[in-house]
Write a protein that holds these residues in place. Structure first.
Motif, short mmCIF file in Angstrom:
data_model
loop_
_atom_site.label_atom_id
_atom_site.label_comp_id
_atom_site.label_asym_id
_atom_site.label_seq_id
_atom_site.Cartn_x
_atom_site.Cartn_y
_atom_site.Cartn_z
N GLU A 49 -43.92 -10.21 -40.21
CA GLU A 49 -43.71 -8.76 -40.26
C GLU A 49 -42.98 -8.13 -39.07
O GLU A 49 -41.92 -7.55 -39.22
N SER A 50 -43.55 -8.24 -37.87
CA SER A 50 -43.02 -7.40 -36.79
C SER A 50 -42.19 -8.18 -35.77
O SER A 50 -41.90 -7.67 -34.70
N ASP A 51 -41.81 -9.40 -36.08
CA ASP A 51 -40.95 -10.15 -35.15
C ASP A 51 -39.56 -9.54 -35.06
O ASP A 51 -39.01 -9.08 -36.05
N VAL A 52 -38.98 -9.56 -33.86
CA VAL A 52 -37.57 -9.21 -33.74
C VAL A 52 -36.86 -10.33 -32.99
O VAL A 52 -37.46 -11.03 -32.17
N ARG A 53 -35.58 -10.49 -33.30
CA ARG A 53 -34.77 -11.49 -32.61
C ARG A 53 -33.71 -10.75 -31.80
O ARG A 53 -32.98 -9.92 -32.33
N VAL A 54 -33.67 -11.04 -30.50
CA VAL A 54 -32.72 -10.39 -29.62
C VAL A 54 -31.62 -11.38 -29.29
O VAL A 54 -31.89 -12.58 -29.12
N GLU A 55 -30.39 -10.91 -29.24
CA GLU A 55 -29.27 -11.76 -28.86
C GLU A 55 -28.50 -11.03 -27.77
O GLU A 55 -28.12 -9.87 -27.94
N ILE A 56 -28.28 -11.68 -26.64
CA ILE A 56 -27.55 -11.03 -25.55
C ILE A 56 -26.34 -11.88 -25.16
O ILE A 56 -26.46 -13.10 -25.00
N THR A 57 -25.20 -11.23 -25.02
CA THR A 57 -23.99 -11.93 -24.58
C THR A 57 -23.66 -11.52 -23.14
O THR A 57 -23.73 -10.34 -22.81
N PHE A 58 -23.34 -12.51 -22.33
CA PHE A 58 -23.06 -12.30 -20.91
C PHE A 58 -21.64 -12.75 -20.61
O PHE A 58 -21.07 -13.57 -21.32
N SER A 59 -21.12 -12.26 -19.46
CA SER A 59 -19.85 -12.78 -18.99
C SER A 59 -19.80 -12.71 -17.47
O SER A 59 -20.40 -11.83 -16.86
N ASP A 60 -19.07 -13.65 -16.87
CA ASP A 60 -18.84 -13.58 -15.43
C ASP A 60 -17.38 -13.18 -15.19
O ASP A 60 -16.84 -13.38 -14.11
N GLY A 61 -16.74 -12.63 -16.21
CA GLY A 61 -15.34 -12.24 -16.09
C GLY A 61 -14.40 -13.34 -16.56
O GLY A 61 -13.23 -13.10 -16.82
N LYS A 62 -14.90 -14.56 -16.66
CA LYS A 62 -14.05 -15.67 -17.11
C LYS A 62 -14.55 -16.23 -18.43
O LYS A 62 -13.79 -16.51 -19.33
N GLU A 63 -15.86 -16.41 -18.52
CA GLU A 63 -16.42 -17.02 -19.72
C GLU A 63 -17.50 -16.15 -20.33
O GLU A 63 -18.04 -15.27 -19.66
N PHE A 64 -17.80 -16.43 -21.57
CA PHE A 64 -18.85 -15.70 -22.28
C PHE A 64 -19.93 -16.68 -22.74
O PHE A 64 -19.62 -17.82 -23.09
N TRP A 65 -21.17 -16.25 -22.73
CA TRP A 65 -22.22 -17.07 -23.32
C TRP A 65 -23.32 -16.17 -23.88
O TRP A 65 -23.46 -15.02 -23.46
N THR A 66 -24.06 -16.71 -24.85
CA THR A 66 -25.05 -15.91 -25.56
C THR A 66 -26.41 -16.61 -25.59
O THR A 66 -26.47 -17.82 -25.77
N THR A 67 -27.44 -15.82 -25.38
CA THR A 67 -28.80 -16.35 -25.46
C THR A 67 -29.57 -15.59 -26.51
O THR A 67 -29.16 -14.51 -26.95
N THR A 68 -30.71 -16.15 -26.91
CA THR A 68 -31.52 -15.48 -27.92
C THR A 68 -33.00 -15.69 -27.65
O THR A 68 -33.38 -16.67 -26.98
N ALA A 69 -33.83 -14.77 -28.15
CA ALA A 69 -35.28 -14.94 -28.06
C ALA A 69 -35.94 -14.14 -29.17
O ALA A 69 -35.40 -13.12 -29.61
N VAL A 70 -37.09 -14.63 -29.63
CA VAL A 70 -37.83 -13.96 -30.70
C VAL A 70 -39.21 -13.59 -30.16
O VAL A 70 -39.83 -14.37 -29.45
N SER A 71 -39.65 -12.39 -30.47
CA SER A 71 -41.01 -11.99 -30.09
C SER A 71 -41.44 -10.81 -30.94
O SER A 71 -40.61 -10.13 -31.55
#
Ligand SMILES: [Zn+2]
Length: 541
Positions: free
Chosen positions: A486-508
């Motif tokens: 029911e109340s789970d959400v999944r978060v996705e965050i994208t980061f950059s250091d100005g050169k590359e991009f990467w994405t992480t995720t977590a559920v809670s």
């Protein structure tokens, strides 16, 4: 023999007229404000389309304002085009107030649309077939006398041609005699099929000397195919919109037509030779400004266009990309994506580790198997690693004994408060540890901003090099329907250091906890990657 015949008619170059800002803006739910129109204009100019049909002066004040504003910009590649209908019936062109506004827009080029299907003339316009021809002739003549180039857009041409060929052709000849510089055949109802378009264009060009164009709608799902078939028959001017947005099912998609012309058919379609490489970013910009979610299945520019999920494909694509890719993803500014999923084998994870971190690991190693097992368990709890490569790689690094914590969150707290529903504020404290402990506070409009600030303040003590990491994108999803409680959400965050991009995720169940976890993983990933790169640098002789 047919193929040879087709190849002989094909032009070397095709002019592209983009009508995202005029026909595209007629799509359901789409409305571009002035700033959005300017940004899209500049992006179209940058990739190098020949014409930008940007609005209909006289139809709304926003378009008139646009034509005033855009004069302040220097366009390098594209000609601006104002759009208008023929003069009103039983009136002189010079007295029609809308044509006056079109001239005031001060573009070198003007599109005039006129009726070419007799049924529309008598039943919709409610005038005689003769007066319709006069309206077309007078309008074009008048605009030509005022020094403008005219693109004549024959509305409903294909339907008209099927039902009253003689009249439809008479309309084109009238426009040509009045001085139109391009004659465009429009499939306004979008119901034509590719072989019909080919045959019609072949026949029309026996009667018309001026360059022929195509304006295709997608109601039979053939707008792109129809455009290409028309070009094969000899048309050298095509109307498109970015992402195919437009009324009903939309128009021919620039993002598909142009790469097909350039990469597959060897026809030059853009004035900028490097333009094609900006296709993906043009597509994203228009989705963003139109407020439409991107279509991941869109050819060439979609997020899935070069995504490989099934293990066998991934194995093969790493050995030789031609095995499962029709063109190199970079040629249209897209990128290959390899997704870890329930379907995939260890090959995906191993390829990520190689590409992102430069780690060579064999897919049969026990650490890889253990990591995959954990990834699958998390997927069953609602995680998705399709975008979040960084989170999946952290699991692999942990199983390989390479994760080694730089810091750890010991404690956190967030308070949100507001007086009414428009003035919320949040405060947060985060305690980090790496042997010593650091407690810092942060303030923000929302709880995630507040906690990000507190975390970064504490990190300046623990890992100052993380200060170059920026948060690029933050998304909250519901976990995959079959799997979420029911109340789970999944978060996705994208980061950059100005050169590359990467994405992480977590559920809670707690959106703040999920956000903090994804934030921490994003920074941890950056720190570990830096360390690994430095280490490799040292080992290289
Ligand atoms: Zn249209």
């Amino acid at each position: 023999m047919v193929t040879k015949f087709i190849a002989d008619e094909k032009p070397q170059k095709v002019e592209v007229l983009d009508t995202t800002l005029r026909d595209g803006a007629q799509a359901k739910g789409v409305s571009f404000d002035l700033q959005a129109k300017i940004r899209i204009t500049l992006a179209l100019d940058e990739i190098g389309v020949h014409f930008i049909e940007a609005g209909w002066p006289g139809s709304n004040p926003k378009d008139e304002e646009y034509f005033k504003e855009i004069r302040k910009y220097d366009l390098r590649n594209s000609e601006l085009v104002a759009f208008t209908s023929t003069r009103r019936k039983n009136m002189k062109a010079s007295q029609d107030p809308i044509l006056q506004k079109v001239l005031d827009a001060d573009t070198k080029w003007i599109t005039v649309f006129g009726k070419s299907w007799d049924l529309h003339v008598t039943d919709v316009l409610k005038t005689t077939l003769e007066e319709n021809l006069n309206m077309i002739y007078d309008t074009i003549k008048y605009l030509k006398e005022n020094g403008r180039n005219v693109i004549f857009d024959a509305e409903h041409f294909f339907d008209g041609f099927k039902r009253n060929k003689e009249y439809a052709l008479k309309v084109l000849k009238t426009a040509e005699e009045a001085g139109a510089d391009r004659i465009v055949l429009a499939d306004t109802n979008g119901g034509s099929l590719p072989h019909e378009v080919y045959n019609v264009v072949m026949e029309v060009k026996q009667h018309v000397k001026k360059p022929l164009g195509l304006h295709m709608h997608n109601d039979s799902g053939c707008a792109v195919a129809n455009t290409l078939m028309g070009v094969l028959a000899g048309a050298s001017h095509v109307h498109v919109t970015v992402n195919g947005i437009g009324e009903r099912t939309g128009n021919a998609d620039l993002c598909v037509v142009v790469p097909n012309l350039e990469l597959k058919m060897g026809i030059e379609a853009l004035k900028n030779r490097e333009g094609l490489k900006m296709l993906k970013s043009l597509s994203s910009l228009v989705y963003e400004l139109a407020g439409i979610p991107p279509n991941p299945y869109q050819p060439y520019v979609g997020d899935n266009a070069f995504a490989h999920k099934a293990g066998v494909h991934v194995d093969a694509v790493l050995k030789n990309p031609v095995a499962y890719e029709h063109v190199p993803p970079e040629s249209v500014g897209n990128a290959r994506k390899v997704a870890v999923s329930e379907l995939s084998g260890a090959a995906n994870l191993v390829s990520w580790a190689r590409k992102e971190l430069g780690i060579m690991v064999d897919k049969r190693e026990p650490a890889v198997r253990r990591a995959l097992r954990r990834i699958k368990e998390l997927e069953n709890k609602g995680y998705s690693f399709d975008n979040a490569t960084a989170s999946a790689l952290l699991i692999l690094l942990e199983e390989m004994g390479l994760r080694g914590k730089t810091f750890e969150v010991k404690d956190w707290r967030v308070i949100s408060e507001g007086k009414d529903l428009s003035g919320a504020k949040s405060w947060s404290v985060v305690k980090l540890g790496n042997g010593e402990e650091y407690l810092e506070a942060g303030e923000g409009i929302g709880p995630v901003e507040a906690i990000d600030k507190a975390l970064r303040k504490a990190l300046t003590k623990v890992a100052p090099e993380a200060s170059s990491v920026k948060l690029i994108d933050y998304r909250v999803h519901l976990p995959k329907a079959s799997k979420h409680t029911e109340s789970d959400v999944r978060v996705e965050i994208t980061f950059s250091d100005g050169k590359e991009f990467w994405t992480t995720t977590a559920v809670s169940r707690n959106i703040i906890e999920a956000s903090l976890k994804a934030l921490v993983e994003g920074i941890e990933y950056y720190l570990i990657k830096r360390k690994l790169m430095a280490l490799r640098g040292m080992m290289v002789p």
